[in-house]
Enzyme design. Structure first.
Site, PDB file in Angstrom:
ATOM      1  N   GLU A 260       0.862  -1.188   0.000  1.00  0.00           N
ATOM      2  CA  GLU A 260       0.000   0.000   0.000  1.00  0.00           C
ATOM      3  C   GLU A 260       0.896   1.234   0.000  1.00  0.00           C
ATOM      4  O   GLU A 260       1.776   1.369   0.837  1.00  0.00           O
ATOM      5  CB  GLU A 260      -0.907  -0.022   1.251  1.00  0.00           C
ATOM      6  CG  GLU A 260      -1.691   1.248   1.515  1.00  0.00           C
ATOM      7  CD  GLU A 260      -2.539   1.714   0.331  1.00  0.00           C
ATOM      8  OE1 GLU A 260      -3.388   0.949  -0.139  1.00  0.00           O
ATOM      9  OE2 GLU A 260      -2.327   2.870  -0.124  1.00  0.00           O
TER      10      GLU A 260
ATOM     11  N   ASP B 182      -8.125   1.560  -7.807  1.00  0.00           N
ATOM     12  CA  ASP B 182      -8.599   2.841  -8.345  1.00  0.00           C
ATOM     13  C   ASP B 182      -8.943   2.659  -9.823  1.00  0.00           C
ATOM     14  O   ASP B 182      -8.122   2.167 -10.597  1.00  0.00           O
ATOM     15  CB  ASP B 182      -7.517   3.908  -8.186  1.00  0.00           C
ATOM     16  CG  ASP B 182      -7.115   4.094  -6.722  1.00  0.00           C
ATOM     17  OD1 ASP B 182      -8.017   4.031  -5.867  1.00  0.00           O
ATOM     18  OD2 ASP B 182      -5.923   4.277  -6.441  1.00  0.00           O
TER      19      ASP B 182
ATOM     20  N   LYS C  72     -10.628   7.953 -16.859  1.00  0.00           N
ATOM     21  CA  LYS C  72     -10.268   8.721 -18.065  1.00  0.00           C
ATOM     22  C   LYS C  72      -9.266   7.943 -18.917  1.00  0.00           C
ATOM     23  O   LYS C  72      -8.285   7.406 -18.387  1.00  0.00           O
ATOM     24  CB  LYS C  72      -9.647  10.063 -17.676  1.00  0.00           C
ATOM     25  CG  LYS C  72     -10.663  11.009 -17.076  1.00  0.00           C
ATOM     26  CD  LYS C  72     -10.067  12.362 -16.795  1.00  0.00           C
ATOM     27  CE  LYS C  72     -11.134  13.251 -16.195  1.00  0.00           C
ATOM     28  NZ  LYS C  72     -10.643  14.055 -15.090  1.00  0.00           N
TER      29      LYS C  72
ATOM     30  N   GLU D 151     -12.869  -3.623   2.920  1.00  0.00           N
ATOM     31  CA  GLU D 151     -13.653  -2.476   3.411  1.00  0.00           C
ATOM     32  C   GLU D 151     -14.561  -1.927   2.301  1.00  0.00           C
ATOM     33  O   GLU D 151     -15.737  -1.681   2.509  1.00  0.00           O
ATOM     34  CB  GLU D 151     -12.734  -1.339   3.893  1.00  0.00           C
ATOM     35  CG  GLU D 151     -12.221  -1.480   5.308  1.00  0.00           C
ATOM     36  CD  GLU D 151     -10.855  -2.153   5.376  1.00  0.00           C
ATOM     37  OE1 GLU D 151     -10.361  -2.632   4.325  1.00  0.00           O
ATOM     38  OE2 GLU D 151     -10.289  -2.212   6.482  1.00  0.00           O
TER      39      GLU D 151
HETATM   40  N1  SAH Z   1      -8.203  -2.936  -1.175  1.00  0.00           N
HETATM   41  C1  SAH Z   1      -8.862  -1.998  -0.285  1.00  0.00           C
HETATM   42  C2  SAH Z   1      -8.616  -0.537  -0.699  1.00  0.00           C
HETATM   43  C3  SAH Z   1      -9.141  -0.185  -2.070  1.00  0.00           C
HETATM   44  S1  SAH Z   1      -8.785   1.520  -2.522  1.00  0.00           S
HETATM   45  C4  SAH Z   1     -10.327  -2.318  -0.212  1.00  0.00           C
HETATM   46  O1  SAH Z   1     -10.819  -3.027  -1.085  1.00  0.00           O
HETATM   47  O2  SAH Z   1     -11.007  -1.877   0.718  1.00  0.00           O
HETATM   48  C5  SAH Z   1      -7.340   1.294  -3.518  1.00  0.00           C
HETATM   49  C6  SAH Z   1      -6.056   1.338  -2.685  1.00  0.00           C
HETATM   50  O3  SAH Z   1      -4.980   1.035  -3.538  1.00  0.00           O
HETATM   51  C7  SAH Z   1      -5.773   2.715  -2.084  1.00  0.00           C
HETATM   52  O4  SAH Z   1      -5.493   2.580  -0.706  1.00  0.00           O
HETATM   53  C8  SAH Z   1      -4.544   3.196  -2.863  1.00  0.00           C
HETATM   54  O5  SAH Z   1      -3.673   4.002  -2.092  1.00  0.00           O
HETATM   55  C9  SAH Z   1      -3.881   1.883  -3.251  1.00  0.00           C
HETATM   56  N2  SAH Z   1      -3.066   1.959  -4.460  1.00  0.00           N
HETATM   57  C10 SAH Z   1      -3.471   2.437  -5.654  1.00  0.00           C
HETATM   58  N3  SAH Z   1      -2.478   2.381  -6.557  1.00  0.00           N
HETATM   59  C11 SAH Z   1      -1.418   1.818  -5.917  1.00  0.00           C
HETATM   60  C12 SAH Z   1      -0.091   1.500  -6.312  1.00  0.00           C
HETATM   61  N4  SAH Z   1       0.345   1.767  -7.552  1.00  0.00           N
HETATM   62  N5  SAH Z   1       0.736   0.944  -5.404  1.00  0.00           N
HETATM   63  C13 SAH Z   1       0.309   0.705  -4.135  1.00  0.00           C
HETATM   64  N6  SAH Z   1      -0.936   0.994  -3.695  1.00  0.00           N
HETATM   65  C14 SAH Z   1      -1.792   1.549  -4.576  1.00  0.00           C
END
Ligand code: SAH
Length: 213
Positions: A69, A118, A122, A192
């Site tokens: 993370e 995420d 876009k 979550e």
């Molecule tokens: N997996 C969790 C959080 C989802 S939100 C759940 O399902 O509840 C997506 C998370 O991925 C965010 O905390 C973001 O900081 C992390 N994240 C996104 N791109 C990332 C990357 N390139 N490397 C590490 N973490 C990343």
């Protein structure tokens, strides 16, 4: 929540360096040495506040787990969950998935999980999606030949994009589930985000895939 509101985060992570690995790049190719037992290694990318990785650690003592993370103010939440779960088979890394090849050796990982990544809707942000081909190349490198990739998301656009991306890359798609919660699965550890979106009645999508060996 902004990091400046969590000035204790660094200290908290350092105090618990048995969970949040302080020099993770030093372990490339040798992650098993960081665990009590040598057993299959599962990695979640973007583990957020850690409900999944802590829950999986508890449910599967026969595996080792790493949660990656990049956001410090978020990973401290995961640290708390892992400590509360009192499980010794989970480690956390506060780095970006862009550095995956510097963190893990070839064929070091058995399973990668992408949970509610995420969506970057876009088109000009396509390269940031964790299922963009450049990320798949990295996953193929660090995964064992028979290693698996599991994706869960509420985001239909990201799901469709990911299926197409896996397919164009030549991956084998082993499962496509368009409503994970329609049938109760006691083995599914909800994240979550998953709980939040499922509570709103949104379908949860899941795909399991692997690379051709
Ligand atoms: N997996 C969790 C959080 C989802 S939100 C759940 O399902 O509840 C997506 C998370 O991925 C965010 O905390 C973001 O900081 C992390 N994240 C996104 N791109 C990332 C990357 N390139 N490397 C590490 N973490 C990343």
């Amino acid at each position: 929540m902004r990091l400046r509101h969590k000035p204790w985060a660094d200290d908290y992570m350092k105090e618990n360096d048995h969970v949040v690995v302080q020099k993770p790049f030093d372990f490339k190719g040798n992650w098993q040495a960081n665990f009590k037992k040598e057993q299959p290694l599962h990695l979640e990318i973007g583990s957020g506040k850690g409900q999944f990785i802590a829950g999986m650690g508890k449910q599967h003592p026969e595996y080792n787990f790493i949660g990656l993370e990049r956001v410090k103010s978020v990973i401290v939440g995961a640290l708390k969950k892992v400590l509360d779960a009192e499980t010794d088979n989970v480690r956390l890394i506060n780095e970006d998935a862009a550095d995956l090849r510097d963190l893990f050796g070839t064929s070091e990982i058995d399973h990668i999980y992408l949970n509610f990544s995420d969506p970057w809707p876009k088109t000009r942000h396509e390269k940031r999606r964790l299922t963009f081909s450049a990320f798949l190349e990295q996953y193929e490198d660090v995964l064992k030949d028979d290693g698996k990739l599991t994706l869960k998301t509420d985001n239909r656009g990201l799901f469709e994009y990911s299926l197409a991306s896996f397919s164009q890359y030549g991956m084998i798609i082993e499962e496509v589930n368009l409503d994970l919660h329609a049938v109760e699965d006691p083995l599914n550890v909800p994240t979550e985000y998953e709980e939040k979106f499922a509570a709103k009645g949104q379908p949860i999508y899941r795909c399991k895939a692997r690379f051709k060996s």
